[in-house]
Design a protein around this motif. Structure first.
Motif, PDB file in Angstrom:
ATOM      1  N   TRP A 216       0.330  -1.377   0.060  1.00 54.55           N
ATOM      2  CA  TRP A 216       0.144  -0.226  -0.021  1.00 54.55           C
ATOM      3  C   TRP A 216       0.779   1.705  -0.158  1.00 54.55           C
ATOM      4  N   ARG A 219      -0.109   4.550  -1.152  1.00 59.89           N
ATOM      5  CA  ARG A 219      -1.261   4.979  -1.394  1.00 59.89           C
ATOM      6  C   ARG A 219      -2.150   4.898  -0.395  1.00 59.89           C
ATOM      7  N   LYS A 220      -3.620   5.263  -0.281  1.00 62.50           N
ATOM      8  CA  LYS A 220      -4.332   5.265   1.405  1.00 62.50           C
ATOM      9  C   LYS A 220      -4.395   3.626   1.607  1.00 62.50           C
ATOM     10  N   VAL A 221      -4.141   4.027   2.893  1.00 57.06           N
ATOM     11  CA  VAL A 221      -3.913   2.284   3.390  1.00 57.06           C
ATOM     12  C   VAL A 221      -4.981   2.429   4.614  1.00 57.06           C
ATOM     13  N   THR A 222      -5.152   1.870   5.523  1.00 60.25           N
ATOM     14  CA  THR A 222      -5.793   1.901   6.652  1.00 60.25           C
ATOM     15  C   THR A 222      -4.462   2.100   7.688  1.00 60.25           C
ATOM     16  N   PRO A 223      -4.640   3.664   8.764  1.00 58.91           N
ATOM     17  CA  PRO A 223      -3.403   3.375   9.509  1.00 58.91           C
ATOM     18  C   PRO A 223      -2.931   2.653  10.638  1.00 58.91           C
TER      19      PRO A 223
END
Length: 373
Positions: A216, A219-223
């Protein structure tokens, strides 16, 4: 002549995390005896979650015993924001929340648990998020004598655990052929998979998180998935769950190197694809990760036998629809007493506003409030 005395079940509210740790054995027996239990209600998952995410003084485990045996449990915690409430422990990283009811003593256990929750609801809303349809807490909801509301929660997508040929046979022919082509490419590349033993689980999960981070990157990832406390929870919970058959970890190997790892959580009726990490170089070689993961999952479940559902868990990512999944919507069950009815009204209003906002984002048009039953 003697008269038999039917003793009522005893109820205890446990607030001590050390006592929680010591419940592992009897909690495990209850978990196996509850027909609707998911892996997210296992002791290993919940106790580990509490160690990573719990707040001091907030634990509220409602325990019901009949003749000394644990027959019902509600794993809750007290929160104060945004509203005073009792909510299931497990939080946002758990796809399903529920109570546990022993199927052999379900009526008595449910009645005692409902009474205990009613007492606790005198000062706080009881708010069960992410209840899978058919969950044990639905029994308590149906018999609740105070104010209550049911609102939709997250959508989950599920597939039947069929051999890959039958799974593809459900799809339109052109789409099925495209997926076959992707799997043929995986074969030509030489990607293979293997189950990881429980003694290797720690290292495999650390590789999973590192590969997830690389996958990821940019890219946007679940923090939360990249935070140390999440890794600590994952290792601490999954190692014993692999040992007891409540989870499996798979490694994907190419040219002798591990290029992917996935964690699947298991119950008697469900296999949930929880998290995976894949080396970005696989994408560069035009390997399809979804096909790789789904094929390994179905091969394993078919080999194991049984009638599990293959759950893709929460989320409606476009790649999931490629497989023509069945949509299952989790429920949010809100329970209150008369004195806490204003809290319930506030929670229902918040849920309606959130549902409206999601529809606007998804459709780009104005939508009405979430339906309330």
């Amino acid at each position: 002549m003697t008269t038999a005395i039917c003793r009522a079940p005893s109820v205890e509210v446990c607030t001590d995390e050390h006592a929680f740790a010591q419940l592992a054995g009897e909690w495990g027996r209850l978990h196996r005896a509850c027909r609707s239990a998911t892996p997210f209600q296992s002791h290993a998952w919940l106790h580990s979650w509490w160690l990573s995410y719990g707040t001091r003084g907030g634990l509220r485990l409602v325990l019901v015993r009949d003749h000394g045996e644990l027959v019902a449990a509600a794993p809750l915690m007290r929160v104060h924001h945004p509203l005073p409430a009792l909510v299931p422990i497990g939080g946002a990283i758990s796809d399903f929340c529920d109570v546990l009811l022993d199927g052999t003593a379900e009526a008595r256990g449910a009645e005692a648990l409902a009474d205990a929750l009613a007492d606790l609801a005198c000062t706080a809303l009881v708010d069960f998020r992410e209840v899978r349809p058919g969950g044990a807490v639905e029994r308590i909801y149906r018999s609740w004598r105070g104010p209550r509301r049911r609102v939709p929660d997250s959508e989950c997508l599920e597939l039947p655990a069929l051999p890959m040929g039958q799974l593809l046979g459900r799809l339109p022919s052109q789409r099925a052929q495209r997926i076959r082509n992707k799997m043929n490419r995986l074969d030509r590349l030489g990607v293979e998979w293997r189950l990881v033993g429980h003694d290797e689980t720690d290292g495999a999960l650390r590789r999973l998180i590192e590969l997830h981070r690389l996958q990821w990157q940019g890219r946007k990832v679940t923090p939360e998935h990249l935070r140390p406390r999440f890794l600590e929870h994952l290792v601490r919970s999954a190692v014993p769950m692999v040992r007891t058959g409540e989870a499996v970890v798979r490694e994907f190997v190419l040219d002798g190197a591990v290029v992917g790892v996935d964690l699947t959580l298991l119950s008697e009726s469900m296999a949930g694809l929880y998290l995976y990490g894949v080396d970005p170089r696989l994408r560069e070689r035009k390997a399809d990760m979804a096909s790789m993961l789904l094929r390994a999952s179905t091969e394993h479940l078919v080999a194991e036998g049984g009638s599990r559902t293959l759950s893709l868990l929460r989320g409606t990512e476009p790649y999931k629809y490629r497989w023509d999944p069945h949509s299952v919507v989790n429920q949010r069950l809100l329970l209150a007493r008369r004195r806490t009815a204003p809290l319930l009204a506030a929670a229902v209003g918040e849920a309606a506003a959130r549902g409206w906002g999601k529809k606007v984002l998804r459709r780009g048009t104005t939508a009405g409030p979430a339906e309330i039953s």
